[in-house]
Design a protein around this motif. Structure first.
Motif: not given
Length: 377
Positions: A204, A208, A300-301
């Motif tokens: 993550y 990010t 995750r984005k």
């Protein structure tokens, strides 16, 4: 029943760590219906004739779910004992790949090297990854006078890199303009063991936080400093023990600790099972896997409103073929129950996890039905 293929390394399983006397699924069919059976049959159905002992090991994130699965599974198969050692995802995969357990629990799917190695114990078709537990990873912290806090990915990266050292730092203040932040020193806490939770958390941050993190996803903690602790429970206990501490853990273990909201797009999103499930259903599967391997490439984005991308998918890792017929039938029965609607609801109630969707459950049951037993793979 002896686990013929698995008995050679079976002594590595710490049976006493979490011994669950379990039975098979709440259905008259112990291996489930590959056609998408939702598994809603009552666990009060007549007992099956399955018996024997089965050992698994792996993700500590699944502990609370395992306790719930025990209660539902045991009622229909009182003659089956299932032992689960919550040694951590890395340890579980290691034991499984060494032939020491019938299945493994892991917060990360097998990588390509591990898939190749699995052919040594599972035959030429190797092992498969089956998602059975979906849960948010909570950012837990211990500041009694700060019940809520927002932390953007870059801020989290700075904290766990050791670059942000006090709770009133400018970066945290920017995320929380209306909060009365204390000057308390920050002590980040990470896992000391190889961990799927760590791999998901670092994945993550890598996706990010940009240059603020600067490390690849890894099951082993990649930075120096802070404190370390063994397993999910160890991280939680360490955070509980000292004011100003912060860590990451499966949300089912957050307890009374503070939990941070994370930034998704322009929103601050708190963890919830619903927010975690939204990310999983919207994410593609890992390419290049076998027909029945269901590894998920988490997005995750995502900037989807209400989504919580700091999430883990915990897998049951099993062989495509079991040379020992009794072992294979027990694995199929147990995994069918935990992935059934009944098993998923039990886990949701006990651990706050997000039940897998019906479409995903249909695919998981088809993969379990395709497991062969008593024959060369």
């Amino acid at each position: 029943m002896k686990l013929s293929r698995f008995s050679r390394a079976g002594s590595t399983v710490v049976i006493g760590a979490l011994a669950l006397t379990l039975a098979a699924c709440g259905s008259d069919d112990p291996v489930g219906d590959a056609g998408g059976d939702s598994g809603t049959e009552s666990s009060t159905d007549a007992a099956t004739d399955l018996s024997g002992e089965l050992s698994g090991a792996g993700a500590s994130s699944q502990e609370s779910a395992m306790e719930a699965w025990r209660a539902g599974f045991q009622s229909t198969n009182p003659d089956v004992t299932v032992n689960y050692d919550p040694v951590g995802s890395g340890g579980g995969r290691t034991q499984f790949l060494a032939g020491g357990t019938g299945w493994a629990g892991s917060d990360a799917a097998l990588d390509d090297e591990e898939l190749t190695k699995s052919q040594e114990v599972c035959g030429p078709d190797g092992a498969i990854d089956l998602p059975v537990y979906v849960s948010p990873i909570a950012i837990i912290y211990n500041l009694p006078d700060l019940p809520e806090v927002n932390l953007a990915p870059e801020t989290l990266a700075g904290i766990f890199n050791g670059d942000i050292t006090t709770w009133d730092a400018d970066e945290i203040a920017a995320d929380n303009p209306d909060a009365d932040l204390p000057s308390t020193a920050i002590t980040p806490v990470h896992r000391s063991d190889e961990s799927g939770t760590t791999e998901n958390f670092t994945d993550y941050l890598a996706a990010t936080a940009g240059d603020a993190w600067g490390h690849e996803a890894s099951g082993d903690w990649p930075t120096q400093g802070g404190e370390s602790a063994q397993g999910t429970s160890g991280v939680v206990q360490t955070v509980q023990a000292g004011e100003g501490t912060i860590g990451y853990a499966d949300a089912s273990k957050a307890g009374e600790l503070g939990t941070a909201s994370i930034k998704v797009g322009e929103e601050w999103v708190a963890y919830s099972p619903e927010a975690a499930a939204e990310v999983v259903d919207a994410s593609p599967r890992v390419e290049g896997r076998g027909e029945h391997d269901i590894a998920v490439e988490l997005d995750r984005k995502t900037v989807e409103s209400g989504a919580y991308p700091l999430v883990l998918v915990s897998y049951a890792i099993a062989c495509s073929n079991y040379e020992d017929e009794a072992t294979g039938e027990l694995v199929k029965a147990f995994l069918t129950y935990i992935s059934s609607d009944e098993g998923q609801q039990a886990s949701a109630s006990a651990a706050g996890s997000a039940p897998i969707s019906e479409d995903l459950r249909t695919d998981v049951h088809a993969a379990i039905e395709a497991i062969t037993v008593g024959a060369a793979g």
